[in-house]
Design an enzyme around this catalytic site. Structure first.
Site, PDB file in Angstrom:
ATOM      1  N   ASN A   1       0.858  -1.178   0.000  1.00  0.00           N
ATOM      2  CA  ASN A   1       0.000   0.000   0.000  1.00  0.00           C
ATOM      3  C   ASN A   1       0.906   1.244   0.000  1.00  0.00           C
ATOM      4  OD1 ASN A   1      -1.422   2.260   1.130  1.00  0.00           O
ATOM      5  ND2 ASN A   1      -3.072   0.866   1.660  1.00  0.00           N
TER       6      ASN A   1
ATOM      7  N   HIS B   1       1.008   6.033   2.135  1.00  0.00           N
ATOM      8  CA  HIS B   1       1.755   6.914   3.031  1.00  0.00           C
ATOM      9  C   HIS B   1       2.999   7.516   2.400  1.00  0.00           C
ATOM     10  CE1 HIS B   1      -1.244   6.481   5.900  1.00  0.00           C
ATOM     11  NE2 HIS B   1      -1.124   5.166   5.948  1.00  0.00           N
TER      12      HIS B   1
ATOM     13  N   HIS C   1      -5.515   3.761  -1.698  1.00  0.00           N
ATOM     14  CA  HIS C   1      -6.856   4.084  -1.204  1.00  0.00           C
ATOM     15  C   HIS C   1      -7.183   5.505  -1.650  1.00  0.00           C
ATOM     16  CE1 HIS C   1      -9.697   4.264   2.586  1.00  0.00           C
ATOM     17  NE2 HIS C   1     -10.307   4.600   1.469  1.00  0.00           N
TER      18      HIS C   1
ATOM     19  N   ARG D   1      -9.367   8.217  -1.187  1.00  0.00           N
ATOM     20  CA  ARG D   1     -10.390   8.648  -0.228  1.00  0.00           C
ATOM     21  C   ARG D   1     -11.218   9.793  -0.786  1.00  0.00           C
ATOM     22  NH1 ARG D   1     -10.459   7.881   5.298  1.00  0.00           N
ATOM     23  NH2 ARG D   1      -9.117   6.207   5.997  1.00  0.00           N
TER      24      ARG D   1
ATOM     25  N   ARG E   1      -6.944  12.827   0.785  1.00  0.00           N
ATOM     26  CA  ARG E   1      -5.938  13.324   1.722  1.00  0.00           C
ATOM     27  C   ARG E   1      -4.520  12.824   1.412  1.00  0.00           C
ATOM     28  NH1 ARG E   1      -7.518   9.949   7.121  1.00  0.00           N
ATOM     29  NH2 ARG E   1      -9.488  10.992   6.766  1.00  0.00           N
TER      30      ARG E   1
ATOM     31  N   GLU F   1      -8.465   0.527  -3.056  1.00  0.00           N
ATOM     32  CA  GLU F   1      -9.302   0.520  -1.852  1.00  0.00           C
ATOM     33  C   GLU F   1     -10.269   1.670  -1.967  1.00  0.00           C
ATOM     34  OE1 GLU F   1      -7.394   0.907   1.921  1.00  0.00           O
ATOM     35  OE2 GLU F   1      -6.197  -0.857   1.550  1.00  0.00           O
TER      36      GLU F   1
ATOM     37  N   THR G   1      -8.359   3.673   8.330  1.00  0.00           N
ATOM     38  CA  THR G   1      -9.551   2.832   8.372  1.00  0.00           C
ATOM     39  C   THR G   1      -9.639   2.185   9.757  1.00  0.00           C
ATOM     40  OG1 THR G   1      -9.082   2.390   6.060  1.00  0.00           O
ATOM     41  CG2 THR G   1     -10.797   1.063   7.079  1.00  0.00           C
TER      42      THR G   1
ATOM     43  N   GLU H   1     -10.819  -9.695   3.035  1.00  0.00           N
ATOM     44  CA  GLU H   1      -9.588  -9.250   3.701  1.00  0.00           C
ATOM     45  C   GLU H   1      -9.892  -9.085   5.176  1.00  0.00           C
ATOM     46  OE1 GLU H   1      -7.470  -5.781   2.176  1.00  0.00           O
ATOM     47  OE2 GLU H   1      -6.430  -5.555   4.089  1.00  0.00           O
TER      48      GLU H   1
ATOM     49  N   HIS I   1      -3.703  -4.486   7.755  1.00  0.00           N
ATOM     50  CA  HIS I   1      -3.872  -3.300   8.598  1.00  0.00           C
ATOM     51  C   HIS I   1      -3.027  -3.411   9.856  1.00  0.00           C
ATOM     52  CE1 HIS I   1      -5.459   0.417  10.090  1.00  0.00           C
ATOM     53  NE2 HIS I   1      -5.978   0.593   8.896  1.00  0.00           N
TER      54      HIS I   1
HETATM   55  N1  PXP Z   1      -5.882  -3.078   4.255  1.00  0.00           N
HETATM   56  C1  PXP Z   1      -6.801  -2.086   4.285  1.00  0.00           C
HETATM   57  C2  PXP Z   1      -8.201  -2.422   3.915  1.00  0.00           C
HETATM   58  C3  PXP Z   1      -6.440  -0.780   4.654  1.00  0.00           C
HETATM   59  O1  PXP Z   1      -7.382   0.185   4.691  1.00  0.00           O
HETATM   60  C4  PXP Z   1      -5.095  -0.501   4.940  1.00  0.00           C
HETATM   61  C5  PXP Z   1      -4.684   0.902   5.269  1.00  0.00           C
HETATM   62  O2  PXP Z   1      -4.877   1.733   4.188  1.00  0.00           O
HETATM   63  C6  PXP Z   1      -4.164  -1.558   4.878  1.00  0.00           C
HETATM   64  C7  PXP Z   1      -4.596  -2.832   4.564  1.00  0.00           C
HETATM   65  C8  PXP Z   1      -2.720  -1.345   5.173  1.00  0.00           C
HETATM   66  O3  PXP Z   1      -2.561  -0.947   6.500  1.00  0.00           O
HETATM   67  P1  PXP Z   1      -1.159  -0.442   7.003  1.00  0.00           P
HETATM   68  O4  PXP Z   1      -0.853   0.836   6.261  1.00  0.00           O
HETATM   69  O5  PXP Z   1      -1.379  -0.222   8.462  1.00  0.00           O
HETATM   70  O6  PXP Z   1      -0.160  -1.512   6.698  1.00  0.00           O
END
Ligand code: PXP
Length: 239
Positions: free
Chosen positions: A7, A10, A43, A45, A49, A70, A101, A151, A191
């Site tokens: 992902n 960030h 993601h 949003r 953001r 996402e 999330t 998931e 997550h």
């Molecule tokens: N899975 C989902 C559905 C999420 O919303 C996120 C965060 O965007 C992640 C996985 C990844 O989480 P993390 O950034 O904490 O590894």
């Protein structure tokens, strides 16, 4: 051997902190693929953001593995998905004020709505994943609504304040994974997973894919992005 999807939200968060053009999540996605990641996740949003429309469109053009969008199950996002065709979407709940999330989808609260969105995705040839808490009832309804993948939300486990709490919360994940496996639905998890707490998952070969972002972006500050991805791949590929 489990797969790893990265992902890149960030990376965009750091860019947005200065409103500049770097670091670019599209570049991060290329590096993640070079390192061996099996997929890229972003993601988009409602408030844009971190990931914005330009990022998503460029990711769609450049990602060579699998692009997972996402998104909230709302009309705007359904239209964007249908227009740009990610390989898959993950339906997540979205609240404006949340930092990230905060929980899984409450599929049981609006099964008809989620069934309709899943159907729209399928018609467009896009696979659908439902992000759900480790709760057999939610998993069952997600499956009935047409989820190709569930998931499992691992955030509560990751936030456990003690070893005892982590053990208890992990047990819930084990039970949920077993329930999902019986339904013959594909299983992924994510997550809050990091280089330490992910190790517990080695006992769950039913989980086919991990979705990890924040801990990898954080590790990249010390060792570089490619190396950070490789370190996580070394872990999940041994499950
Ligand atoms: N899975 C989902 C559905 C999420 O919303 C996120 C965060 O965007 C992640 C996985 C990844 O989480 P993390 O950034 O904490 O590894």
């Amino acid at each position: 051997m489990a797969r790893l999807s990265i992902n890149v939200d960030h990376v965009a968060t750091v860019r947005q902190a200065r409103g500049s053009s770097t670091p670019d999540p599209v570049f991060a996605a290329g590096l993640a693929e070079l390192a061996g990641a099996e997929g890229i996740i972003c993601h988009l949003r409602e408030d844009r953001r971190h990931i914005n429309d330009r990022d998503f469109k460029l990711l769609r053009q450049t990602v060579k593995t699998r692009l997972n969008l996402e998104m909230a199950a709302v009309e705007e996002m359904v239209e964007i998905a249908v227009a740009h065709h990610p390989d898959m979407v993950t339906l997540v709940p979205e609240k404006r004020q949340e930092l990230t999330t905060e929980g899984g989808l409450d599929v049981n609260a609006r099964p008809e709505h989620y069934r309709k969105v899943a159907e729209q995705m399928r018609t467009a040839g896009i696979e659908v994943s439902f992000f759900v808490d480790p709760d057999a009832r939610q998993i069952k309804t997600a499956h009935q609504c047409g989820a190709d993948i569930v998931e499992i939300h691992t955030g509560h486990y990751a936030e456990a304040a003690s070893e005892q709490e982590a053990v208890e919360r992990f047990k819930r994940i084990v039970t949920a994974v077993e329930a999902a496996h019986k339904l013959d639905v594909n299983i992924s998890a994510g997550h809050g997973l990091d280089y330490v707490n992910v190790k517990r998952f080695s006992v769950l070969p039913q989980i086919e894919e991990y979705s990890i972002g924040h801990s990898i972006v954080a590790m990249a500050i010390w060792v570089g992005f490619e190396q950070a991805v490789r370190k996580m791949l070394d872990l999940v590929r041994n499950f």
